[in-house]
Design a protein around this motif. Structure first.
Motif, PDB file in Angstrom:
ATOM      1  N   SER A  65       0.806  -1.222   0.000  1.00 36.71           N
ATOM      2  CA  SER A  65       0.000   0.000   0.000  1.00 36.71           C
ATOM      3  C   SER A  65       0.837   1.269   0.000  1.00 36.71           C
ATOM      4  CB  SER A  65      -0.908  -0.014   1.220  1.00 36.71           C
ATOM      5  OG  SER A  65      -0.120  -0.228   2.363  1.00 36.71           O
ATOM      6  N   GLU A  66       2.138   1.130   0.291  1.00 39.27           N
ATOM      7  CA  GLU A  66       3.000   2.328   0.282  1.00 39.27           C
ATOM      8  C   GLU A  66       3.089   2.947  -1.109  1.00 39.27           C
ATOM      9  OE1 GLU A  66       3.889  -0.547   1.651  1.00 39.27           O
ATOM     10  OE2 GLU A  66       4.261  -0.096   3.756  1.00 39.27           O
ATOM     11  N   TYR A  67       2.840   2.124  -2.141  1.00 35.81           N
ATOM     12  CA  TYR A  67       3.049   2.631  -3.490  1.00 35.81           C
ATOM     13  C   TYR A  67       1.747   3.004  -4.170  1.00 35.81           C
ATOM     14  CZ  TYR A  67       7.590   0.958  -2.305  1.00 35.81           C
ATOM     15  OH  TYR A  67       8.768   0.763  -1.638  1.00 35.81           O
ATOM     16  N   ARG A  68       1.314   4.221  -3.871  1.00 40.44           N
ATOM     17  CA  ARG A  68       0.163   4.789  -4.552  1.00 40.44           C
ATOM     18  C   ARG A  68       0.648   6.076  -5.193  1.00 40.44           C
ATOM     19  NH1 ARG A  68      -5.346   4.799  -5.205  1.00 40.44           N
ATOM     20  NH2 ARG A  68      -5.324   2.675  -4.417  1.00 40.44           N
ATOM     21  N   TYR A  69       0.377   6.227  -6.492  1.00 36.18           N
ATOM     22  CA  TYR A  69       0.971   7.326  -7.249  1.00 36.18           C
ATOM     23  C   TYR A  69      -0.005   8.457  -7.510  1.00 36.18           C
ATOM     24  CZ  TYR A  69       3.806   3.229  -7.843  1.00 36.18           C
ATOM     25  OH  TYR A  69       4.507   2.104  -7.585  1.00 36.18           O
ATOM     26  N   ALA A  70      -1.274   8.165  -7.400  1.00 43.04           N
ATOM     27  CA  ALA A  70      -2.271   9.209  -7.631  1.00 43.04           C
ATOM     28  C   ALA A  70      -3.327   9.021  -6.559  1.00 43.04           C
ATOM     29  CB  ALA A  70      -2.882   9.050  -9.019  1.00 43.04           C
ATOM     30  N   GLY A  71      -4.022  10.072  -6.236  1.00 42.61           N
ATOM     31  CA  GLY A  71      -4.966  10.001  -5.131  1.00 42.61           C
ATOM     32  C   GLY A  71      -4.172   9.766  -3.863  1.00 42.61           C
ATOM     33  N   ARG A  72      -4.844   9.559  -2.776  1.00 39.12           N
ATOM     34  CA  ARG A  72      -4.124   9.253  -1.546  1.00 39.12           C
ATOM     35  C   ARG A  72      -4.405   7.807  -1.192  1.00 39.12           C
ATOM     36  NH1 ARG A  72      -5.848  14.188  -0.540  1.00 39.12           N
ATOM     37  NH2 ARG A  72      -4.277  15.832  -0.464  1.00 39.12           N
ATOM     38  N   PRO A  73      -3.528   7.185  -0.424  1.00 42.83           N
ATOM     39  CA  PRO A  73      -3.780   5.793  -0.062  1.00 42.83           C
ATOM     40  C   PRO A  73      -5.104   5.688   0.680  1.00 42.83           C
ATOM     41  CG  PRO A  73      -1.662   6.537   0.798  1.00 42.83           C
ATOM     42  CD  PRO A  73      -2.312   7.710   0.183  1.00 42.83           C
ATOM     43  N   LEU A  74      -5.854   4.658   0.387  1.00 46.93           N
ATOM     44  CA  LEU A  74      -7.066   4.420   1.161  1.00 46.93           C
ATOM     45  C   LEU A  74      -6.683   3.902   2.528  1.00 46.93           C
ATOM     46  CD1 LEU A  74      -9.469   2.779  -1.377  1.00 46.93           C
ATOM     47  CD2 LEU A  74      -9.110   5.175  -0.790  1.00 46.93           C
ATOM     48  N   ARG A  98       8.604   5.877  -4.376  1.00 45.94           N
ATOM     49  CA  ARG A  98       7.296   6.127  -4.974  1.00 45.94           C
ATOM     50  C   ARG A  98       7.466   6.914  -6.268  1.00 45.94           C
ATOM     51  NH1 ARG A  98       4.531   8.858  -0.789  1.00 45.94           N
ATOM     52  NH2 ARG A  98       4.259   6.895   0.337  1.00 45.94           N
ATOM     53  N   ARG A  99       8.318   7.931  -6.238  1.00 47.21           N
ATOM     54  CA  ARG A  99       8.564   8.722  -7.458  1.00 47.21           C
ATOM     55  C   ARG A  99       9.218   7.861  -8.530  1.00 47.21           C
ATOM     56  NH1 ARG A  99       9.905  12.831  -3.647  1.00 47.21           N
ATOM     57  NH2 ARG A  99      12.116  12.287  -3.778  1.00 47.21           N
ATOM     58  N   LEU A 100      10.206   7.087  -8.096  1.00 44.71           N
ATOM     59  CA  LEU A 100      10.940   6.251  -9.054  1.00 44.71           C
ATOM     60  C   LEU A 100      10.033   5.206  -9.695  1.00 44.71           C
ATOM     61  CD1 LEU A 100      13.819   5.538 -10.169  1.00 44.71           C
ATOM     62  CD2 LEU A 100      13.937   3.827  -8.345  1.00 44.71           C
ATOM     63  N   TYR A 101       9.217   4.585  -8.884  1.00 39.12           N
ATOM     64  CA  TYR A 101       8.363   3.509  -9.396  1.00 39.12           C
ATOM     65  C   TYR A 101       7.277   4.060 -10.319  1.00 39.12           C
ATOM     66  CZ  TYR A 101      10.578   0.587  -5.781  1.00 39.12           C
ATOM     67  OH  TYR A 101      11.477  -0.089  -4.995  1.00 39.12           O
ATOM     68  N   GLU A 102       6.807   5.267  -9.994  1.00 35.23           N
ATOM     69  CA  GLU A 102       5.817   5.900 -10.861  1.00 35.23           C
ATOM     70  C   GLU A 102       6.421   6.135 -12.249  1.00 35.23           C
ATOM     71  OE1 GLU A 102       4.363   9.670  -9.514  1.00 35.23           O
ATOM     72  OE2 GLU A 102       2.676   9.628 -10.929  1.00 35.23           O
ATOM     73  N   GLU A 103       7.661   6.640 -12.230  1.00 30.08           N
ATOM     74  CA  GLU A 103       8.392   6.870 -13.471  1.00 30.08           C
ATOM     75  C   GLU A 103       8.556   5.565 -14.249  1.00 30.08           C
ATOM     76  OE1 GLU A 103      11.658   9.733 -12.137  1.00 30.08           O
ATOM     77  OE2 GLU A 103      12.684   8.328 -13.515  1.00 30.08           O
ATOM     78  N   ARG A 104       8.945   4.518 -13.534  1.00 29.26           N
ATOM     79  CA  ARG A 104       9.173   3.228 -14.189  1.00 29.26           C
ATOM     80  C   ARG A 104       7.879   2.650 -14.753  1.00 29.26           C
ATOM     81  NH1 ARG A 104      14.117   0.412 -10.606  1.00 29.26           N
ATOM     82  NH2 ARG A 104      15.653   1.918 -11.352  1.00 29.26           N
ATOM     83  N   GLN A 105       6.796   2.886 -14.045  1.00 30.84           N
ATOM     84  CA  GLN A 105       5.506   2.422 -14.570  1.00 30.84           C
ATOM     85  C   GLN A 105       5.212   3.140 -15.891  1.00 30.84           C
ATOM     86  OE1 GLN A 105       1.251   3.430 -13.841  1.00 30.84           O
ATOM     87  NE2 GLN A 105       1.494   2.003 -12.130  1.00 30.84           N
ATOM     88  N   GLY A 164       6.024  -6.862 -13.497  1.00 31.60           N
ATOM     89  CA  GLY A 164       6.616  -6.118 -12.391  1.00 31.60           C
ATOM     90  C   GLY A 164       7.579  -5.110 -12.971  1.00 31.60           C
ATOM     91  N   TYR A 165       7.538  -3.873 -12.503  1.00 31.58           N
ATOM     92  CA  TYR A 165       8.405  -2.848 -13.106  1.00 31.58           C
ATOM     93  C   TYR A 165       9.329  -2.169 -12.102  1.00 31.58           C
ATOM     94  CZ  TYR A 165       4.367  -0.166 -11.415  1.00 31.58           C
ATOM     95  OH  TYR A 165       3.359   0.332 -10.644  1.00 31.58           O
ATOM     96  N   THR A 166       9.115  -2.389 -10.807  1.00 34.00           N
ATOM     97  CA  THR A 166       9.809  -1.548  -9.824  1.00 34.00           C
ATOM     98  C   THR A 166      11.313  -1.781  -9.747  1.00 34.00           C
ATOM     99  OG1 THR A 166       9.072  -3.176  -8.180  1.00 34.00           O
ATOM    100  CG2 THR A 166       7.809  -1.147  -8.367  1.00 34.00           C
ATOM    101  N   ALA A 167      11.769  -2.988 -10.067  1.00 32.26           N
ATOM    102  CA  ALA A 167      13.193  -3.298  -9.879  1.00 32.26           C
ATOM    103  C   ALA A 167      14.035  -3.063 -11.135  1.00 32.26           C
ATOM    104  CB  ALA A 167      13.352  -4.739  -9.402  1.00 32.26           C
TER     105      ALA A 167
END
Lengths: 494, 494
Positions: free
Chosen positions: A308-317, A394-401, A470-473
């Motif tokens: 749940s730490e990785y939410r890129y838009a909106g806020r985590p529920l 979070r920023r990096l993973y958003e970019e990678r996505q 999977g894209y984060t790594a």
């Protein structure tokens, strides 16, 4: 003189085994194999030493050891004999070094052991090392982890390690870590808890296993999402409990899809913040409905809040646990997706009246987690490094996505449909045509690309074919290259 | 205008919670508690911001979050309403923050969970921190551990951590550690194994738990030494299997004392190198007899070799496992007595055809042990630090044992009988008179002295009263002072 010990072969001097040990081993083996019968007289130490070309003390040491272990009798100097007490029949049949091949006799395991051995449970987690091949899911950008900071905290700990932390520790977890985790979960996830409800585990896997053991047996049934996280299904099924797969839709887990017979279900497993693997968020109405159902059923809800730490838009529920006023939710979190999997730290948050049973279960299982690792993590969190690292990732993973989506749309649009997601560590690439998933995955594997078929997360027939990406790594270059290779593979497949 | 949200109370500015979150929480709680009914119109963001004395963006953020989570409907600016879809009855009864006290309804646990909760199993391992009070047993001389070397190895690892070791690892254990363990066990303990048979565990406790789960269920029976290591009894009993306690004598575990009904026993637990807690060494004849029995029965022998490193006279006896040609022995070792308990590393050595089931069971339990700790330990062993440290501790512990014996003989001779032992980390001090063990332990505890009664290791009536005196973790001064205090206590007791 009869050459009583003709079988002693000393290794050359490069062996690490001391000479006395080599002599000891030879004699012992001969006794056990019946080559030296009970009551056989052994040569005096001096004679054997001469014969072998070793010093007398070497032979004395070997004999002493054999005396101590009961292989020899008598007194050194006054005659040394193979012990008479050894039951002959045992000795004749023993063949040390080579364990007999088991015949047809069954291994005689428990039902749990049999299940594991028969492969009834898919052990997808059994792997020898992580190769970090695109597009393996659930891995972190390990090169970005601040090992310098982590190492500094570790060094500080070892410089003056508190004694009381190096003996046996609290099975519930190191208190400062529990405090840090409770504070983090409260503010970031709306989890309603104190440190007293937090139980540190050896990763989410142990949390699942403990939960399964504490609640389920072969008389019970459980509900699980369809598709689902296979390791969770494994853990619950390993108890012998019966499973019911309940199809999710865009609002997440849907009780309406549960079979009628589920009325006695004792436990339900859900991934409300980001359905695994489809990525849906469970709506509030569904959450409240599920809690009410659990309250009426006296059932337990297992909320796996794995990334749940990785939410890129909106806020985590906020977590489902935070909505629960009936004390029916067991919350599972992990640091595998934020620190790194090899650390093996996760957590449980349980209702106050379940803390004891979980803590005792943990003590029975393996006492507690490595205290040093817990102490380092506690400091890493409380000094603010954790929050900072998660923000960066979070920023990096958003970019990678974004890179992944762009590359797939540019180079694989004919074959694969992919959409951005507001959260998570993977996307699903849906196949546009009815291609053979296994064949594609096999071809990809030859090119060091790891694709998991969506179908492998379903117990039944999936509505559509696709793969987990999977894209984060993986960095931009790795993603680009892997997608280019995949485009080649897909063009050649029919 | 109706004051629609009269209940918002903002904390003072010292709280860590952002303002928007405070607003969000207040509204959410009101909705869940039914104070704000479905379809209620909320004030425009500007109006509420004025009312609360916060910036408009704060309220917008709070509303957005509530929209995202499904608590609100409509469009910001065009009228904001509490969602109509929320089932009213759920909302009325929800009381977040205070979990309802569970009524008489049972917790609904598994038989395993019930056993743990009811305290049917004594969880002697549940402790919060180690106080290192004399004469607590099984602790190491932690101040003597070379943390400098350990820390240097850790720093070296973190300086350039191999990626492949930071994802998910081998459930069987880090290969280099398994190699180091196999080499150590072969040369020091005569264990007949390769790295392929070694399974790294989270301490000996996990080895016991895995073994219990893999072999036993409620249909089975097991044999265990009387007296015995309680944690082992706990692990096997937790499966629901029936126990038979078999009295040991000076030659160790004695099958002749097993009840007739044991003929179907599936598993036997022994501590052959140093019976726990009496300290006897199992003789060779008994070892061979036990292996033959297991072969005929198709039963399993669990050899717990918990502290064989500490032998002060004679040489260590080879392991029972090394005698086993039938593949019936499961060997358990631990680094808790040589490194430190908080590390949580132990090992299993199993027959080749059981490696798979143990590995999968480990994967199911908690994936694997912390890879960093395993890597540090592997290097610590292969660089020779482990052997050096054990040698140093052997000398130190021998000295400490001598100090203990001397002090007891000087100051407690009227009350306690104690004899030197060739091995181990504790001695038993036998009471000369029929004093009240519990009372003595309670008085000692007031003086920060920890005494475990020998009777607590017996399932039946012990033949004699006494206490365990762990000596390894305490220096001369501590031992002297504690014995002096104990002398005072015993003089006052009747």
């Amino acid at each position: 003189m009869k050459k009583q010990i003709p079988f002693i072969v000393l290794s050359d001097k490069h062996t690490a085994m001391p000479l006395y040990r080599q002599v000891y081993n030879s004699i012992r083996t001969s006794i056990l194999q019946g080559e030296l019968a009970a009551k056989t007289r052994l040569p005096p130490t001096r004679v054997l030493a001469d014969q072998l070309g070793v010093s007398r003390i070497t032979v004395v040491n070997a004999y002493e050891q054999l005396f101590a272990e009961g292989y020899l009798e008598g007194k050194i100097g006054a005659g040394t004999f193979v012990a008479s007490k050894l039951p002959d029949d045992l000795l004749q049949t023993s063949k040390p070094k080579n364990i007999e091949k088991r015949q047809s006799s069954p291994l005689n395991l428990s039902p749990f052991g049999e299940k594991l051995l028969m492969g009834d449970l898919e052990s997808t987690r059994v792997q020898f090392e992580t190769k970090f091949q695109p597009f393996q899911n659930g891995l972190t950008a390990i090169d970005e982890f601040p090992f310098g900071i982590w190492s500094r905290i570790a060094a500080k700990f070892y410089k003056n390690p508190p004694r009381s932390m190096l003996g046996y520790g609290d099975p519930q977890g190191f208190y400062k870590l529990r405090e840090a985790v409770a504070a983090h979960l409260k503010s970031a996830r709306g989890v309603n808890c104190t440190a007293e409800q937090v139980i540190i585990t050896s990763g989410a896997q142990q949390a699942l296993d403990l939960t399964a053991r504490i609640f389920l047996s072969e008389k019970d049934t459980f509900l699980i999402e369809e598709p689902c996280y296979r390791e969770a299904w494994n853990s619950f099924s390993a108890t012998g409990a019966k499973d019911f797969s309940v199809a999710v839709d865009k609002e997440g887990f849907n009780l309406a899809n549960a079979p009628r017979t589920d009325e006695k279900a004792k436990l339900v497993y859900v991934t409300p913040s980001h359905q695994y693997p489809l990525g849906h968020t469970m709506t509030l109405a569904r959450r409240l409905e599920l809690i009410e159902w659990a309250r009426k059923q006296n059932a337990w809800i297992i909320e796996d809040d794995y990334n749940s730490e990785y939410r890129y838009a909106g806020r985590p529920l906020a977590s489902l646990q935070g909505l629960d006023s009936a004390g029916r939710v067991i919350y599972i979190g992990t640091f595998s997706k934020t620190i790194f999997p090899a650390l093996r730290i996760g957590c449980l948050v349980v209702p106050p009246d379940l803390v004891d049973v979980f803590t005792v279960a943990r003590a029975f299982n393996d006492a507690h987690s490595s205290v040093v690792n817990q102490a380092i993590l506690a400091e890493f969190i409380s000094e603010g490094h954790f929050a900072r690292h998660v923000r960066r990732m979070r920023r990096l993973y958003e970019e990678r996505q974004e890179i992944l989506v762009r590359e797939v749309k540019n180079k694989l649009a004919d074959f694969i449909e992919i959409e951005k997601s507001e959260a998570g560590m993977h996307l699903i690439g849906w196949l546009r045509h009815d291609l053979n998933e296994e064949k594609i995955a096999a071809e990809a594997s030859k090119k060091n690309i790891k694709l998991s078929a969506v179908s492998s997360y379903y117990s039944g027939k999936p509505p559509r074919k696709g793969f987990i990406f999977g894209y984060t790594a993986f960095d931009e270059l790795q993603i680009k290259e892997a997608i280019a290779k995949l485009a080649e593979i897909l063009r050649r497949i029919d």
